[in-house]
Design a protein around this motif. Structure first.
Motif, mmCIF file in Angstrom:
data_model
loop_
_atom_site.group_PDB
_atom_site.id
_atom_site.type_symbol
_atom_site.label_atom_id
_atom_site.label_comp_id
_atom_site.label_asym_id
_atom_site.label_seq_id
_atom_site.Cartn_x
_atom_site.Cartn_y
_atom_site.Cartn_z
ATOM 1 N N MET A 234 0.824 -1.214 0.000
ATOM 2 C CA MET A 234 0.000 0.000 0.000
ATOM 3 C C MET A 234 0.858 1.263 0.000
ATOM 4 O O MET A 234 0.457 2.278 -0.569
ATOM 5 C CB MET A 234 -0.941 -0.004 1.204
ATOM 6 C CG MET A 234 -2.107 -0.939 1.018
ATOM 7 S SD MET A 234 -3.410 -0.708 2.221
ATOM 8 C CE MET A 234 -2.659 -1.308 3.695
ATOM 9 N N GLU B 21 -2.147 5.256 -5.319
ATOM 10 C CA GLU B 21 -3.095 6.068 -4.551
ATOM 11 C C GLU B 21 -2.441 6.741 -3.341
ATOM 12 O O GLU B 21 -2.775 7.874 -2.998
ATOM 13 C CB GLU B 21 -4.247 5.176 -4.086
ATOM 14 C CG GLU B 21 -5.338 5.913 -3.352
ATOM 15 C CD GLU B 21 -6.459 4.989 -2.939
ATOM 16 O OE1 GLU B 21 -7.361 5.463 -2.232
ATOM 17 O OE2 GLU B 21 -6.444 3.806 -3.322
ATOM 18 N N HIS B 22 -1.504 6.058 -2.700
ATOM 19 C CA HIS B 22 -0.907 6.573 -1.468
ATOM 20 C C HIS B 22 0.544 6.994 -1.641
ATOM 21 O O HIS B 22 1.223 7.299 -0.668
ATOM 22 C CB HIS B 22 -0.979 5.503 -0.373
ATOM 23 C CG HIS B 22 -2.371 5.078 -0.062
ATOM 24 N ND1 HIS B 22 -3.269 5.875 0.589
ATOM 25 C CD2 HIS B 22 -3.030 3.922 -0.337
ATOM 26 C CE1 HIS B 22 -4.416 5.235 0.716
ATOM 27 N NE2 HIS B 22 -4.300 4.048 0.143
ATOM 28 N N LYS B 23 1.036 7.026 -2.872
ATOM 29 C CA LYS B 23 2.451 7.312 -3.093
ATOM 30 C C LYS B 23 2.827 8.734 -2.674
ATOM 31 O O LYS B 23 3.905 8.961 -2.142
ATOM 32 C CB LYS B 23 2.784 7.106 -4.567
ATOM 33 C CG LYS B 23 4.264 7.083 -4.850
ATOM 34 C CD LYS B 23 4.545 6.948 -6.319
ATOM 35 C CE LYS B 23 4.189 5.572 -6.802
ATOM 36 N NZ LYS B 23 4.529 5.339 -8.186
ATOM 37 N N ASP C 276 1.183 10.674 -0.418
ATOM 38 C CA ASP C 276 0.619 11.050 0.880
ATOM 39 C C ASP C 276 1.746 11.525 1.791
ATOM 40 O O ASP C 276 2.754 10.849 1.945
ATOM 41 C CB ASP C 276 -0.077 9.829 1.491
ATOM 42 C CG ASP C 276 -0.890 10.182 2.719
ATOM 43 O OD1 ASP C 276 -0.818 11.343 3.165
ATOM 44 O OD2 ASP C 276 -1.581 9.295 3.227
ATOM 45 N N ASN D 230 3.203 9.165 4.354
ATOM 46 C CA ASN D 230 3.908 7.990 3.865
ATOM 47 C C ASN D 230 5.401 8.145 4.162
ATOM 48 O O ASN D 230 6.011 9.136 3.783
ATOM 49 C CB ASN D 230 3.674 7.852 2.363
ATOM 50 C CG ASN D 230 4.206 6.566 1.803
ATOM 51 O OD1 ASN D 230 4.945 5.858 2.456
ATOM 52 N ND2 ASN D 230 3.831 6.276 0.573
ATOM 53 N N TYR E 275 7.579 8.971 1.160
ATOM 54 C CA TYR E 275 7.291 10.210 0.453
ATOM 55 C C TYR E 275 8.560 11.044 0.368
ATOM 56 O O TYR E 275 9.097 11.487 1.374
ATOM 57 C CB TYR E 275 6.178 10.952 1.181
ATOM 58 C CG TYR E 275 5.715 12.232 0.533
ATOM 59 C CD1 TYR E 275 5.187 12.243 -0.735
ATOM 60 C CD2 TYR E 275 5.795 13.434 1.226
ATOM 61 C CE1 TYR E 275 4.753 13.406 -1.313
ATOM 62 C CE2 TYR E 275 5.361 14.611 0.661
ATOM 63 C CZ TYR E 275 4.834 14.592 -0.608
ATOM 64 O OH TYR E 275 4.407 15.754 -1.180
#
Length: 60
Positions: free
Chosen positions: A38, A43-45, A47, A50, A53
């Motif tokens: 995930m 979708e969460h790359k 965020d 994260n 990130y």
């Protein structure tokens, strides 16, 4: 002191519990794999929460 704790029973603890230990490790491995998948998902790359990130905004 032994009167407060009750009678001691000799019994194996780890031997009958090994299926639960193994299944716990399998579940932890699966949760870790899902979390890593995930984190790298599209979708969460980006965020900011994260840990992967990379383009962090400049702090004020």
């Amino acid at each position: 002191m032994s009167g407060l704790l009750g009678k001691k029973f000799n019994g194996a603890v780890a031997r009958p519990m090994w299926p639960f230990y193994v299944s716990g490790l399998v579940i932890l491995y699966g949760v870790n794999s899902a979390a890593n998948a995930m984190m790298t998902a599209e979708e969460h790359k980006n965020d900011p929460r994260n840990p992967l990130y990379k383009n962090k905004p400049a702090s004020h």
